[in-house]
Enzyme design. Structure first.
Site, PDB file in Angstrom:
ATOM      1  N   GLY A  11       0.842  -1.192   0.000  1.00 26.88           N
ATOM      2  CA  GLY A  11       0.000   0.000   0.000  1.00 26.88           C
ATOM      3  C   GLY A  11       0.876   1.240   0.000  1.00 26.88           C
ATOM      4  O   GLY A  11       2.104   1.136  -0.055  1.00 26.88           O
ATOM      5  N   MET A  13       2.412   5.099   1.396  1.00 27.86           N
ATOM      6  CA  MET A  13       2.986   5.646   2.633  1.00 27.86           C
ATOM      7  C   MET A  13       1.885   5.832   3.679  1.00 27.86           C
ATOM      8  O   MET A  13       0.750   6.176   3.327  1.00 27.86           O
ATOM      9  CB  MET A  13       3.586   7.007   2.269  1.00 27.86           C
ATOM     10  CG  MET A  13       4.425   7.635   3.329  1.00 27.86           C
ATOM     11  SD  MET A  13       5.972   6.777   3.449  1.00 27.86           S
ATOM     12  CE  MET A  13       6.972   7.688   2.309  1.00 27.86           C
ATOM     13  N   LYS A  17       1.591  -0.331   7.137  1.00 28.68           N
ATOM     14  CA  LYS A  17       2.243  -1.592   6.733  1.00 28.68           C
ATOM     15  C   LYS A  17       3.172  -2.122   7.817  1.00 28.68           C
ATOM     16  O   LYS A  17       3.118  -3.293   8.183  1.00 28.68           O
ATOM     17  CB  LYS A  17       3.072  -1.397   5.446  1.00 28.68           C
ATOM     18  CG  LYS A  17       2.272  -1.035   4.215  1.00 28.68           C
ATOM     19  CD  LYS A  17       3.162  -0.950   2.987  1.00 28.68           C
ATOM     20  CE  LYS A  17       4.184   0.173   3.036  1.00 28.68           C
ATOM     21  NZ  LYS A  17       3.613   1.526   3.110  1.00 28.68           N
ATOM     22  N   GLU A  84      10.244  -2.747   3.943  1.00 28.91           N
ATOM     23  CA  GLU A  84      10.637  -1.894   2.802  1.00 28.91           C
ATOM     24  C   GLU A  84      11.194  -2.703   1.621  1.00 28.91           C
ATOM     25  O   GLU A  84      12.255  -2.401   1.077  1.00 28.91           O
ATOM     26  CB  GLU A  84      11.700  -0.872   3.251  1.00 28.91           C
ATOM     27  CG  GLU A  84      11.287  -0.113   4.493  1.00 28.91           C
ATOM     28  CD  GLU A  84      11.012   1.339   4.244  1.00 28.91           C
ATOM     29  OE1 GLU A  84      10.453   1.656   3.171  1.00 28.91           O
ATOM     30  OE2 GLU A  84      11.343   2.139   5.115  1.00 28.91           O
ATOM     31  N   CYS A 143      -8.013  15.335   1.065  1.00 27.82           N
ATOM     32  CA  CYS A 143      -9.474  15.402   1.192  1.00 27.82           C
ATOM     33  C   CYS A 143     -10.014  14.614   2.385  1.00 27.82           C
ATOM     34  O   CYS A 143     -11.195  14.724   2.706  1.00 27.82           O
ATOM     35  CB  CYS A 143     -10.144  14.930  -0.101  1.00 27.82           C
ATOM     36  SG  CYS A 143     -10.092  13.145  -0.335  1.00 27.82           S
ATOM     37  N   CYS A 182      -6.799  13.182  -5.655  1.00 30.76           N
ATOM     38  CA  CYS A 182      -5.997  14.287  -5.114  1.00 30.76           C
ATOM     39  C   CYS A 182      -4.518  14.182  -5.487  1.00 30.76           C
ATOM     40  O   CYS A 182      -3.763  15.135  -5.334  1.00 30.76           O
ATOM     41  CB  CYS A 182      -6.113  14.336  -3.591  1.00 30.76           C
ATOM     42  SG  CYS A 182      -7.782  14.683  -3.014  1.00 30.76           S
TER      43      CYS A 182
HETATM   44 ZN   LIG Z   1      -8.151  12.802  -1.638  1.00 34.58          ZN
END
Ligand SMILES: [Zn+2]
Length: 205
Positions: A11, A13, A17, A84, A143, A182
């Protein structure tokens, strides 16, 4: 030997994780398994020999520069945890395959996409050989929705240019999770902004 497994947690940042990796590793420790935690020795991080989640949990970790070095540290391990994974060289695929063939349980984390929203390092192959893949979402820092799947690189608070290097050494950049609406990737040469959705173009051939 119990059966092999390779659990991959991926997934963007800030999706939790490493927190999830540490949760699973702690369960293995409670079960009295021999666990070795390994992370890549990447110059962009000046951390010590441990891995830490954003909520402050941590575990001792061996740092390695090259994937093949992993084999030197895990001979007696029943569980190998790798943080990582996107930063390891391409031998990581063979190394994990070998650990699985030896009957070990491998648990790994890695960013699926880089800041340009392109597959990061060997993560595509690793997703293919994993026995389970969990894709976690983050909260979008712009958002506030709960479906952030992109990692936005910011330099001086502005979205980094497409020509920005993949791994920045000692830069002043920051990262934040964003949803596909976004996420922004300015292209200085094209003098326009590319939205995450517009990256999904068909190739010409
Ligand atoms: Zn967003």
């Amino acid at each position: 030997m119990s059966g092999y497994s390779f659990e991959l947690i991926t997934g963007p940042m800030s999706c939790g994780k490493t927190e999830e990796l540490l949760r699973r590793v702690r369960r293995c420790i409670i079960a009295k398994k021999k666990v070795v935690v390994i992370s890549p020795d990447v110059d962009t991080r000046s951390k010590g020999d441990y891995i830490e989640s954003r909520n402050g949990l941590w575990l001792d970790a061996v740092k390695v520069k090259h994937s093949l070095q992993i084999l030197n540290f895990v001979k007696d391990a029943e569980v190998v945890a790798l943080d990582e994974l996107q930063f390891f060289d391409s031998n990581i695929v063979k190394v994990i395959s070998q650990l699985m063939s030896e009957g070990k349980k491998v648990i790994g984390t890695g960013l699926d996409l880089d800041f340009k929203a392109e597959p990061f390092g060997s993560m595509p192959e690793l997703m293919c050989i994993a026995t389970t893949v969990d894709k976690l979402h983050a909260v979008c820092m712009k958002c506030g929705c709960e479906h952030a799947t992109r990692t936005q690189r910011l330099i001086d608070g502005k979205p980094a240019d497409k020509s920005s290097p993949l791994i920045m050494i000692g830069g002043d950049e920051t990262y934040e999770a964003r949803c596909i609406k976004c996420y922004e990737l300015p292209d200085r040469n094209a003098k326009k902004k590319t939205l995450g959705l517009k990256l999904l173009q068909f190739s010409k051939d």
